[in-house]
Design a protein around this motif. Sequence first.
Motif, PDB file in Angstrom:
ATOM      1  N   PRO A  86       0.818  -1.220   0.000  1.00  9.91           N
ATOM      2  CA  PRO A  86       0.000   0.000   0.000  1.00  9.91           C
ATOM      3  C   PRO A  86       0.850   1.268   0.000  1.00  9.91           C
ATOM      4  CG  PRO A  86       0.087  -0.937   2.199  1.00  9.91           C
ATOM      5  CD  PRO A  86       0.778  -1.922   1.297  1.00  9.91           C
ATOM      6  N   LEU A  87       0.232   2.356  -0.379  1.00 11.05           N
ATOM      7  CA  LEU A  87       0.860   3.665  -0.219  1.00 11.05           C
ATOM      8  C   LEU A  87       0.907   4.009   1.266  1.00 11.05           C
ATOM      9  CD1 LEU A  87      -1.019   5.664  -3.019  1.00 11.05           C
ATOM     10  CD2 LEU A  87       1.379   4.952  -3.066  1.00 11.05           C
ATOM     11  N   SER A 136       8.310   9.271  -4.670  1.00  7.12           N
ATOM     12  CA  SER A 136       7.935   7.896  -4.331  1.00  7.12           C
ATOM     13  C   SER A 136       7.226   7.184  -5.470  1.00  7.12           C
ATOM     14  CB  SER A 136       7.014   7.892  -3.099  1.00  7.12           C
ATOM     15  OG  SER A 136       7.571   8.615  -2.033  1.00  7.12           O
ATOM     16  N   LEU A 137       6.478   7.952  -6.298  1.00  5.93           N
ATOM     17  CA  LEU A 137       5.633   7.328  -7.316  1.00  5.93           C
ATOM     18  C   LEU A 137       5.263   8.351  -8.384  1.00  5.93           C
ATOM     19  CD1 LEU A 137       3.890   4.733  -8.003  1.00  5.93           C
ATOM     20  CD2 LEU A 137       2.026   5.863  -6.776  1.00  5.93           C
ATOM     21  N   PHE A 142      -3.702   3.867  -9.335  1.00  6.44           N
ATOM     22  CA  PHE A 142      -3.535   4.848  -8.266  1.00  6.44           C
ATOM     23  C   PHE A 142      -4.842   5.051  -7.503  1.00  6.44           C
ATOM     24  CE2 PHE A 142      -3.330   9.356  -6.805  1.00  6.44           C
ATOM     25  CZ  PHE A 142      -2.284   9.202  -5.897  1.00  6.44           C
ATOM     26  N   GLY A 143      -5.959   5.063  -8.243  1.00  7.18           N
ATOM     27  CA  GLY A 143      -7.254   5.195  -7.594  1.00  7.18           C
ATOM     28  C   GLY A 143      -7.520   4.072  -6.607  1.00  7.18           C
ATOM     29  N   ASP A 149      -6.695   2.731   0.359  1.00  8.05           N
ATOM     30  CA  ASP A 149      -6.128   2.107   1.562  1.00  8.05           C
ATOM     31  C   ASP A 149      -4.699   2.603   1.774  1.00  8.05           C
ATOM     32  OD1 ASP A 149      -5.865   0.486   3.771  1.00  8.05           O
ATOM     33  OD2 ASP A 149      -5.288  -1.279   2.610  1.00  8.05           O
ATOM     34  N   VAL A 150      -4.581   3.857   2.174  1.00 13.28           N
ATOM     35  CA  VAL A 150      -3.261   4.463   2.429  1.00 13.28           C
ATOM     36  C   VAL A 150      -2.897   4.242   3.899  1.00 13.28           C
ATOM     37  CG1 VAL A 150      -1.928   6.603   2.412  1.00 13.28           C
ATOM     38  CG2 VAL A 150      -3.633   6.181   0.635  1.00 13.28           C
ATOM     39  N   GLU A 151      -1.720   3.670   4.131  1.00 12.97           N
ATOM     40  CA  GLU A 151      -1.270   3.405   5.489  1.00 12.97           C
ATOM     41  C   GLU A 151      -0.937   4.696   6.220  1.00 12.97           C
ATOM     42  OE1 GLU A 151       2.025   0.777   5.681  1.00 12.97           O
ATOM     43  OE2 GLU A 151       0.790  -1.034   5.453  1.00 12.97           O
ATOM     44  N   PRO A 152      -1.214   4.753   7.526  1.00 12.33           N
ATOM     45  CA  PRO A 152      -0.821   5.957   8.292  1.00 12.33           C
ATOM     46  C   PRO A 152       0.693   6.080   8.354  1.00 12.33           C
ATOM     47  CG  PRO A 152      -1.633   4.223   9.742  1.00 12.33           C
ATOM     48  CD  PRO A 152      -1.914   3.765   8.350  1.00 12.33           C
TER      49      PRO A 152
END
Length: 323
Positions: free
Chosen positions: A241-242, A281-282, A311-312, A317-320
């Motif tokens: 995940p991002l 990063s991306l 990307f969508g 689900d972006v990690e903290p």
Amino acid sequence: MLEDPTTAASFPTGWPAAYPPGYAVVDVETTGLARDDRIISAAVYRLDARGEVEDHWYTLVNPERDPGPVWIHGLTSEVLESAPLFTDIAEEFATRLEGRVLVAHNAVFDWQMIAREYARARREAPVRQRLCTIALSKELGLPLPNHKLESLAAHFGVVQRRAHHALDDARVLAEAFRPSLRAAAAGGVRLPLLECRPLTEFTDRPVPRQAGGYRPTSWRPSRKRPACPHPNPGRYEDGKPLKQGMRVAFSGDTSVERELLEDRAAEAGLHVATSLSRLTSLLVTNDPDSGTSKVVKARQYGTPVVDEAAFGQLLRDVEPADE
């Protein structure tokens, strides 16, 4: 115009089967170059599979705002006042584009302007592929001093009569595209076709008519965002995940309006970068073969690349961040 050197004998194996069945050579004149600028005139030359002209069409468009650099395009507020709105000509414009490859000089600009006008009208432009004549001239290795339309026209002996007039610019481009297309076919050159992704979301900022005259705008006005509060955890890794704080850059067309996509990324805790560096990063792009400076740098630095759809999914689900 110079005589076309390619003849039936130039195609011993026949016309390339993979080439499109028809083209719409387009030119639009606009109030400026920014995302909130508008189309003020448009022209389309429809060509068949081998580049022969079928018909042409031209219209003025009332932009409902200041007409921009009149000294370039010559269209004043008085001239445009009685012109149809884009919503009035959208259907006719669409019939000219339907089922054809959009051809333009610096095609990404014309396509983005057209896509935005259709998004404002709550419609979708019927274009799925575009071809930039600058890219085609590079593929053919034409000995041009620069990539201006006038240089391409001069190479093929096409006479420009009214530069920055949509109808004449489209005519010039159509006449220069025909021998380019036939040279590509004779040489077995793969056409540099790119996907056109219609805008699915668009936000517009009203621009009042400016009594004081035209105020120049940039292609993509800078936007002040609060600094990302999270440290950069490094590069994105495929399958993972991002994470908040990752630096994300964007390049090329997006089906969701770019600023909305950037806002979503920022809201998820990502750092939206306007340029690409070794710290990025991306990179998000739908045209990984486009050759833009960001794509080139991403290859040089080994920066991971994903398309907009991927990307969508990642944004869900972006990690903290590790604080």
